[in-house]
Motif scaffolding. Structure first.
Motif, PDB file in Angstrom:
ATOM      1  N   ILE A 157       0.748  -1.139   0.064  1.00  0.00           N
ATOM      2  CA  ILE A 157       0.091  -0.152   0.010  1.00  0.00           C
ATOM      3  C   ILE A 157       0.962   1.325  -0.008  1.00  0.00           C
ATOM      4  O   ILE A 157       1.582   1.382   1.023  1.00  0.00           O
ATOM      5  N   LEU A 158       0.871   2.243  -0.982  1.00  0.00           N
ATOM      6  CA  LEU A 158       1.448   3.260  -1.371  1.00  0.00           C
ATOM      7  C   LEU A 158       0.610   4.593  -1.013  1.00  0.00           C
ATOM      8  O   LEU A 158      -0.504   4.362  -1.264  1.00  0.00           O
ATOM      9  N   GLY A 159       1.364   5.527  -0.626  1.00  0.00           N
ATOM     10  CA  GLY A 159       0.611   6.894  -0.435  1.00  0.00           C
ATOM     11  C   GLY A 159       1.065   7.604   0.685  1.00  0.00           C
ATOM     12  O   GLY A 159       2.118   7.275   1.330  1.00  0.00           O
ATOM     13  N   GLU A 160       0.872   8.956   0.536  1.00  0.00           N
ATOM     14  CA  GLU A 160       1.655   9.980   1.458  1.00  0.00           C
ATOM     15  C   GLU A 160       1.305   9.545   3.063  1.00  0.00           C
ATOM     16  O   GLU A 160       0.253   9.108   3.035  1.00  0.00           O
ATOM     17  N   THR A 161       1.781  10.300   3.822  1.00  0.00           N
ATOM     18  CA  THR A 161       1.549  10.365   5.145  1.00  0.00           C
ATOM     19  C   THR A 161       0.346  10.727   5.406  1.00  0.00           C
ATOM     20  O   THR A 161      -0.379  11.721   4.739  1.00  0.00           O
ATOM     21  N   GLY A 162      -0.415   9.923   6.147  1.00  0.00           N
ATOM     22  CA  GLY A 162      -1.897  10.389   6.450  1.00  0.00           C
ATOM     23  C   GLY A 162      -2.988  10.244   5.549  1.00  0.00           C
ATOM     24  O   GLY A 162      -4.119  10.525   6.026  1.00  0.00           O
ATOM     25  N   ASP A 170      -3.264   2.381   6.673  1.00  0.00           N
ATOM     26  CA  ASP A 170      -3.705   1.667   7.953  1.00  0.00           C
ATOM     27  C   ASP A 170      -5.046   0.930   7.719  1.00  0.00           C
ATOM     28  O   ASP A 170      -5.450  -0.067   8.036  1.00  0.00           O
ATOM     29  N   VAL A 171      -5.883   2.141   7.400  1.00  0.00           N
ATOM     30  CA  VAL A 171      -7.574   1.933   7.566  1.00  0.00           C
ATOM     31  C   VAL A 171      -7.575   1.073   6.203  1.00  0.00           C
ATOM     32  O   VAL A 171      -8.532  -0.090   6.285  1.00  0.00           O
ATOM     33  N   ILE A 187       5.247 -20.856   9.719  1.00  0.00           N
ATOM     34  CA  ILE A 187       4.156 -19.802  10.070  1.00  0.00           C
ATOM     35  C   ILE A 187       2.941 -19.731   8.878  1.00  0.00           C
ATOM     36  O   ILE A 187       3.561 -19.952   7.775  1.00  0.00           O
ATOM     37  N   ASP A 188       1.917 -19.338   9.064  1.00  0.00           N
ATOM     38  CA  ASP A 188       0.973 -18.947   7.949  1.00  0.00           C
ATOM     39  C   ASP A 188       0.535 -17.494   8.101  1.00  0.00           C
ATOM     40  O   ASP A 188      -0.389 -17.414   9.045  1.00  0.00           O
ATOM     41  N   VAL A 189       1.369 -16.686   7.613  1.00  0.00           N
ATOM     42  CA  VAL A 189       0.945 -15.197   7.629  1.00  0.00           C
ATOM     43  C   VAL A 189       0.891 -14.458   6.431  1.00  0.00           C
ATOM     44  O   VAL A 189       1.820 -14.805   5.321  1.00  0.00           O
ATOM     45  N   ARG A 190      -0.112 -13.709   5.985  1.00  0.00           N
ATOM     46  CA  ARG A 190      -0.357 -13.032   5.005  1.00  0.00           C
ATOM     47  C   ARG A 190       0.342 -11.539   5.283  1.00  0.00           C
ATOM     48  O   ARG A 190      -0.093 -10.914   6.277  1.00  0.00           O
ATOM     49  N   ILE A 191       1.333 -11.171   4.404  1.00  0.00           N
ATOM     50  CA  ILE A 191       2.043  -9.709   4.624  1.00  0.00           C
ATOM     51  C   ILE A 191       1.295  -8.408   3.865  1.00  0.00           C
ATOM     52  O   ILE A 191       1.162  -8.655   2.753  1.00  0.00           O
ATOM     53  N   PHE A 192       1.237  -7.506   4.654  1.00  0.00           N
ATOM     54  CA  PHE A 192       0.854  -6.156   3.998  1.00  0.00           C
ATOM     55  C   PHE A 192       1.758  -5.265   4.333  1.00  0.00           C
ATOM     56  O   PHE A 192       2.589  -5.126   5.380  1.00  0.00           O
ATOM     57  N   ALA A 193       2.071  -4.517   3.394  1.00  0.00           N
ATOM     58  CA  ALA A 193       3.353  -3.654   3.619  1.00  0.00           C
ATOM     59  C   ALA A 193       2.750  -2.078   3.071  1.00  0.00           C
ATOM     60  O   ALA A 193       2.105  -2.239   2.461  1.00  0.00           O
ATOM     61  N   ALA A 194       3.190  -1.037   3.852  1.00  0.00           N
ATOM     62  CA  ALA A 194       2.809   0.161   3.422  1.00  0.00           C
ATOM     63  C   ALA A 194       4.345   1.117   3.608  1.00  0.00           C
ATOM     64  O   ALA A 194       4.906   1.182   4.460  1.00  0.00           O
ATOM     65  N   THR A 195       4.290   2.469   2.841  1.00  0.00           N
ATOM     66  CA  THR A 195       5.363   3.239   2.788  1.00  0.00           C
ATOM     67  C   THR A 195       4.802   4.527   1.983  1.00  0.00           C
ATOM     68  O   THR A 195       4.098   4.551   0.996  1.00  0.00           O
ATOM     69  N   ASN A 196       5.363   5.542   2.711  1.00  0.00           N
ATOM     70  CA  ASN A 196       5.122   6.879   1.902  1.00  0.00           C
ATOM     71  C   ASN A 196       6.541   7.296   0.842  1.00  0.00           C
ATOM     72  O   ASN A 196       6.543   8.237   0.483  1.00  0.00           O
ATOM     73  N   LYS A 197       7.321   6.230   0.900  1.00  0.00           N
ATOM     74  CA  LYS A 197       8.643   6.306   0.207  1.00  0.00           C
ATOM     75  C   LYS A 197       8.452   5.824  -1.305  1.00  0.00           C
ATOM     76  O   LYS A 197       7.684   4.941  -1.524  1.00  0.00           O
ATOM     77  N   ASP A 198       9.319   6.355  -1.990  1.00  0.00           N
ATOM     78  CA  ASP A 198       9.602   5.894  -3.407  1.00  0.00           C
ATOM     79  C   ASP A 198      10.510   4.616  -3.302  1.00  0.00           C
ATOM     80  O   ASP A 198      11.526   4.696  -3.510  1.00  0.00           O
ATOM     81  N   LEU A 199       9.912   3.401  -3.198  1.00  0.00           N
ATOM     82  CA  LEU A 199      10.803   2.172  -3.151  1.00  0.00           C
ATOM     83  C   LEU A 199      11.665   1.840  -4.241  1.00  0.00           C
ATOM     84  O   LEU A 199      12.729   1.416  -4.210  1.00  0.00           O
ATOM     85  N   GLN A 200      11.105   2.285  -5.408  1.00  0.00           N
ATOM     86  CA  GLN A 200      11.813   1.985  -6.823  1.00  0.00           C
ATOM     87  C   GLN A 200      13.090   2.838  -6.731  1.00  0.00           C
ATOM     88  O   GLN A 200      14.059   2.415  -6.987  1.00  0.00           O
ATOM     89  N   LYS A 201      12.916   3.959  -6.351  1.00  0.00           N
ATOM     90  CA  LYS A 201      14.142   4.951  -6.300  1.00  0.00           C
ATOM     91  C   LYS A 201      15.111   4.246  -5.098  1.00  0.00           C
ATOM     92  O   LYS A 201      16.389   4.547  -5.196  1.00  0.00           O
TER      93      LYS A 201
END
Length: 468
Positions: free
Chosen positions: A186-191, A195-196, A294-308
């Protein structure tokens, strides 16, 4: 008994027999009456519907002969005579339909079985009804789920507003991938509400019935503690460690979802371990020697440019592609202004209920909300609404109640003529405030604004701006 009474008694007997014949004939179930030897004495038309054989065929026939000819597979009559009690059995009839046969004995004065009355019920109709009922129940369950889904559409769920086309598309996608066990980035600016969105997907997934939604902010925990928080540790693994050890976030999220917020802050050393979890589905506690499935599905989030960050070697490329299976990018609030007024009303209702208030915003203030850029997005909007509601004395809150930093911004965007020096200061304050939302120290801030660090320190103090 004289002739008249005899004639009357005879007529009464005929009437009773006629009524009995009518009852037997009009029974929906087949009625089959035999003597104790199994010879058919009487039956009704329903037997033809059930077996496909005219009722006249049975009269005088012995059930043994019917069994030999394959019309019957078993004799309930024989069992009733032998056991002197009511007997039931299920069998397929001549046409292959399932039937229930219930034989009931009729005893004479000596207590011997004189006749056997067999009730034949066609179960095919009942079976069809059961199948139809099962289908109806399945449809009913599907309809309930669909109604629940419609009732809980994102624009009706607390904390979520999707009036804009872009947000509707995002939450439609979130609904579709809720039960697909793939990693979500999940990508997007702060706020903006990353998480919602993550929690919405969890709530609508099957995992919400099996495991927990565990969230960890990768940027809020010191790197030397983050590993033990994520993977847990064995007893005595390091100084101060609990003697019994401690499960990590991955173990706590077993069967559920682990939400790694600010994944861009994850140290490179831990990125390798996270990659192993994604590849092999197992973790190893700090100080441990045995891996654990373990059996866990991963969600990750960031406001940064991961490609850069990948290009700059600050983030592992293989981990990036492992995380970026299902990317969902939430647009900033300034790019979906249709959501602002509904969010204002929702947040104001929440604040009014929380503090037992009755606050409202006037038209000009709502107009400001619509035109403001919201660098802090939904989080900033909610914080400002709560601040205005609890600090304003009047129930109708106007634009003059805005904090000074917002009034300055409003002047710059409202075509108001102000002294040139004041305009420069307002613009300078706005630029520094926006940069302070993004950078965490004065060195980065000075570099971004192409000025010296002492100048930035002085300006921050002058405008009362605080870094996060």
């Amino acid at each position: 008994m004289d002739g008249v009474n005899l004639q009357k008694e005879n007529q009464n007997l005929k009437d009773v027999n006629r009524e009995l014949d009518a009852i037997i004939e009009n029974s929906y179930d087949g009625i089959y009456i035999t003597d104790k030897n199994g010879v058919t004495l009487k039956t009704n038309s329903a037997i033809e519907r059930i077996t496909g054989i005219p009722k006249e065929y049975y009269i005088g026939k012995n059930v043994k002969d019917l069994i030999k000819r394959g019309i019957l597979k078993n004799s309930v009559t024989r069992k009733v005579v032998e056991e002197k009690r009511t007997v039931s059995l299920v069998q397929n009839n001549y046409e292959g339909n399932e039937t229930l046969l219930t034989g009931t004995p009729v005893f004479n004065e000596n207590g011997e079985v004189e006749k056997v009355v067999t009730n034949i019920r066609d179960l095919s109709d009942l079976n069809k009804l059961q199948i139809e009922l099962r289908k109806a129940n399945q449809l009913n369950t599907q309809y309930k789920k669909e109604l629940e889904r419609l009732k809980n559409k994102p624009d009706q769920v607390k904390g979520i507003v999707t009036k804009s086309k872009s947000m509707k598309q995002i939450y439609d996608s979130a609904t579709r991938i809720a039960n697909i066990d793939a990693t979500v980035l999940i990508l997007g600016e702060t706020g903006v509400g990353k998480d919602v969105l993550a929690h919405y997907i969890y709530t609508n997934s099957n995992r919400s019935q099996k495991g927990d939604f565990i969230k960890i902010n990768c940027g809020a925990i010191p790197p030397d503690l983050l590993e033990s928080e994520l993977f847990g540790y064995e007893g005595g693994a390091f100084t101060g460690a609990s003697r019994d050890g401690k499960p990590g976030m991955f173990e706590l999220a077993h069967k559920g979802i682990l939400f790694l917020d600010e994944i861009g802050e994850l140290p490179l050393s831990l990125q390798v371990k996270l990659l192993r979890v994604l590849q092999e589905g197992e973790i190893q506690r700090v100080g441990g020697t045995k891996p654990k499935k373990i059996d866990v599905r991963i969600f990750a989030a960031t406001n940064k440019d991961l490609q850069k960050m990948v290009e700059d070697s600050d983030f592992r490329e293989d981990l990036y592609y492992r995380l970026n299976v299902i990317p969902l990018e939430i647009p900033p609030l300034r790019n979906r202004r249709e959501d602002i007024l509904p969010l204002i009303q929702q947040f104001l209702d929440e604040v009014n209920n929380k503090y037992q208030l009755n606050k409202e915003f006037d038209y000009d203030l709502q107009d400001f909300f619509l035109s403001y850029e919201w660098p802090g997005n939904i989080r900033e909007l909610f914080n400002l609404i709560e601040r205005l509601a609890v600090t304003s004395r009047e129930d109708i809150i106007n634009i003059d109640s805005l904090p000074e930093e917002y009034l300055t911004t409003n002047k710059l965007t409202a075509n108001v003529i102000v002294p040139l020096k004041e305009a420069v200061e307002m613009a300078e304050k706005k630029v520094i405030a926006l940069a302070a939302e993004k950078y965490t120290n004065t060195y980065e801030l000075a570099k971004a604004l192409n000025t010296s660090q002492p100048t930035i320190v002085r300006k921050l103090k002058k405008y009362n701006i605080h870094l996060k």
